[in-house]
Each structure stands twice: as structure tokens, then as C-alpha cells.
Design an enzyme around this catalytic site. Structure first.
Site, PDB file in Angstrom:
ATOM      1  N   THR A  74       0.831  -1.195   0.000  1.00 29.22           N
ATOM      2  CA  THR A  74       0.000   0.000   0.000  1.00 29.22           C
ATOM      3  C   THR A  74       0.872   1.253   0.000  1.00 29.22           C
ATOM      4  OG1 THR A  74      -1.957   0.999   1.001  1.00 29.22           O
ATOM      5  CG2 THR A  74      -0.385   0.013   2.536  1.00 29.22           C
ATOM      6  N   LYS A  78       3.472   1.304  -3.949  1.00 26.68           N
ATOM      7  CA  LYS A  78       2.869   0.525  -5.040  1.00 26.68           C
ATOM      8  C   LYS A  78       3.639   0.633  -6.359  1.00 26.68           C
ATOM      9  CE  LYS A  78      -1.913   0.496  -3.396  1.00 26.68           C
ATOM     10  NZ  LYS A  78      -3.324   0.643  -3.755  1.00 26.68           N
ATOM     11  N   GLY A 141      -5.484   9.790  -9.843  1.00 26.11           N
ATOM     12  CA  GLY A 141      -4.375   9.298  -9.015  1.00 26.11           C
ATOM     13  C   GLY A 141      -4.166   7.806  -9.217  1.00 26.11           C
TER      14      GLY A 141
END
Ligand code: NAP
Length: 289
Positions: A74, A78, A141
Site C-alpha cells: 500500500t 505501489k 491518481g
């Protein structure tokens, strides 16, 4: 919470899983996956591991050394983690980010289950067929990238990407236009596109706890009866969703995405179907505690 490598058992019998990130204390993944392992009768444990940017390489070495079967990745790792992997799945490669790693005897393969987890949830809970639909994605994003890739596989009529920084939306248009009909716009042009949309998906962080009264767009412009979806799952029902429901829209929150990305990851690690309802309940319990 266990965050140190020295806490990890090395008896080799149980399935070791983990999530790496910074911060990590808030993660609901350990509660979700530990409940799933118990429900499946698999001996194992899923650990939250606090890994800062400079320690990413060391963390990957430890994952191999200690024999972890798999990890979730996370924020903020990533993208950077891809440099440490042996194989990258085609869709993760196109998306440009990995959230799931499978360790096959020291060979690490990276996948991205965020986008497919989201689309599975959207189809199960709100709109079974996305073919021919006009879809607006708010935000450009990391989460938007996986979602746009997964949506492009569903044959929509068009995707409109609206972002605060217009250049990122246009960059996405240029990157994906060979796969799907796609247009990047700035947030201030949203109102002129809204009347034609069938689905609106918020992938921005606007409305997330603690700023729960914020909305990414003016809900008064959302056509009644369309599907409005929000990736945020804290709160479960965002202000955007509440205001859209008041306008007669079908609403869809981010919990299903979270559960499904975890379910796909667990299936990669164990090879057996994930107990999705157990996982959903574990996240709900964890959100309420
Ligand atoms: P990210 O890469 O940081 O992208 C954030 C996006 O939000 C960007 O498009 C950014 O626009 C936009 N944004 C941020 N603040 C804004 C503001 N005040 N006004 C307008 N736009 C704003 O984050 P991410 O990883 O994509 O995550 C985005 C959201 O998805 C978060 O709320 C996260 O919790 C949620 N999420 C949910 C799941 C799930 O399983 N349900 C999974 C992943 C993410 P700019 O480009 O202009 O900065």
C-alpha cells in the site's frame, strides 16, 4: 500490532502473509485476511508491517528470507516495489502499480487487484453491465489508474476523466486512448458533461474521514437515477453518496472494492475461493471498533 521482523515466526508450517506500507496502523487488511484464513481453516497469519521508503529493499529481502507466501503493498510503495519483482503481470504493468505479490519459492510476481476488485464490486452491487455506458471518473491518481484499466475491459461507450490538475487527466487520455474512448478534462468542465453520464465514480480523497462534509463536485448537477460510486469506505456513506441518493441515484460505496481486492489477492496466495462475506463482516467490525 506487530511491526518488527523479529516478531515473525519462522517455523515454516503456517502461511505467512503481510501488508507493507507507511503508515500502516490504520489498515483493515489484517483483520480482513486473518478472519478469512480462520474461515478457510488455513493455518497462517497476516501481519501489518511498517516499512518506510528507504527500507523497501530490505523488506523485500526479509519477505523472501522468512518465506512469506504473499504480501499486499500500500501507500507509498505501489510503484517503487515493481523494481524488486521478478515477474509483473500484464495488467499491473499497464497500470504501473502493484498491490499484491505472490512468492513462489523466492520468485516474486506482482499483480494489481484494485481495479478488478472495484469493477467486480460495481457490477455486483450497482450496475451489472457496463458495456455501452458513459462513465465519469473523478480523480487521476493511483486508484484511478487501476479502475480505468479495468473499466476499459468492459467496453464502455466513453470514459471522462476529470481531475483538479488537468494535465494529469490529459496525460491519462493520451496513455489509454488506444484501449478505450477516453477524454481528460479539468474539474471546472464537469458540469457540462454531467447530463450525459450513466455512472460517476469518485476516486479522489475528497469526503474521506475526517473531512466528511466535503464533496468533489456539486451534487445538484448530478442527473437523477444514474449510478454514483465512491471509492472511499471511511465513512461508508460519503456526503457525495448521501446527496446523490437524495437525488434518486443508485449509490455504491468503497467497501466492496476493498473486500474484493483482498479476495483476489487471497485467491492468488491460497488457490481457493475467498470467503468474501466473512471478509466484508470483518472489515465492518473493524471499522466500528
Ligand atoms: P492519490 O494517488 O493520492 O490521488 C488522489 C486524487 O485525488 C488525485 O486525483 C487528486 O487530484 C485528487 N484530490 C486530492 N485532494 C483533492 C481536492 N482537495 N480537490 C480535488 N481533488 C483532489 O490517491 P489514490 O491512491 O488514488 O486514492 C484516492 C482515494 O481512493 C482515497 O480516498 C482512497 O482512500 C481511496 N481508495 C479506496 C480503495 C478501496 O479499496 N475502497 C482503494 C484505493 C484507494 P490532483 O491530481 O489534482 O492532486
Amino acid at each position: 500490532m506487530k511491526e518488527l521482523w523479529s516478531d515473525i515466526p519462522t517455523n515454516g508450517d503456517s502461511m505467512l502473509l503481510a501488508v507493507i506500507g507507511d503508515p500502516i496502523r490504520h489498515s483493515k487488511s489484517p483483520a480482513m485476511h486473518n478472519a478469512a484464513l480462520a474461515a478457510l481453516g488455513i493455518e497462517g497469519e497476516y501481519w501489518p508491517l511498517h516499512v518506510v521508503r528507504d527500507d523497501l529493499g530490505h523488506a523485500i529481502n526479509q519477505i523472501k528470507k522468512l518465506g512469506f507466501r504473499g504480501i499486499n503493498v500500500t501507500i507509498p510503495h505501489k510503484i517503487e516495489v515493481m523494481a524488486y519483482l521478478d515477474i509483473i503481470d500484464d495488467s499491473a504493468h499497464i497500470i504501473g502499480a502493484v498491490n499484491t505479490i505472490v512468492n513462489n519459492n523466492g520468485v516474486l510476481t506482482g499483480y494489481n487487484t484494485d481495479g478488478i476488485g472495484y469493477v467486480r464490486s460495481l457490477k455486483d452491487e450497482a450496475m451489472a453491465d457496463l458495456c455501452g455506458k458513459r462513465i465519469m471518473v473523478l480523480g487521476a491518481g493511483g486508484a484511478a489508474r487501476g479502475i480505468i484499466h479495468a473499466l476499459s475491459q468492459e467496453d464502455p461507450e466513453t470514459l471522462i476523466i476529470a481531475n483538479r490538475s488537468e494535465d494529469k487527466a490529459i496525460q491519462m487520455e493520451n496513455e489509454w486512448k488506444s484501449l478505450v474512448s477516453i477524454r481528460g478534462i479539468s474539474m471546472d468542465k464537469v458540469s457540462s458533461y454531467l447530463p450525459d453520464m450513466d455512472v460517476i465514480i469518485n476516486t479522489t480523497s475528497v469526503g474521506m474521514y475526517p473531512h466528511i462534509s466535503a464533496v468533489p463536485i456539486d451534487p445538484d448537477g448530478i442527473p437523477s437515477g444514474i449510478v454514483v460510486s465512491d471509492l472511499i469506505y471511511n465513512p461508508l456513506n460519503t456526503e457525495l453518496l448521501k446527496r446523490s441518493q437524495d437525488r434518486g441515484c443508485i449509490i455504491h460505496g468503497g467497501l466492496g472494492m476493498f473486500v474484493n481486492q483482498g479476495a483476489y489477492a487471497l485467491e492468488y496466495w491460497t488457490g481457493v475461493p475467498a470467503p468474501v462475506e466473512v471478509m466484508r463482516q470483518a472489515v465492518l467490525d473493524s471499522l466500528q471498533s
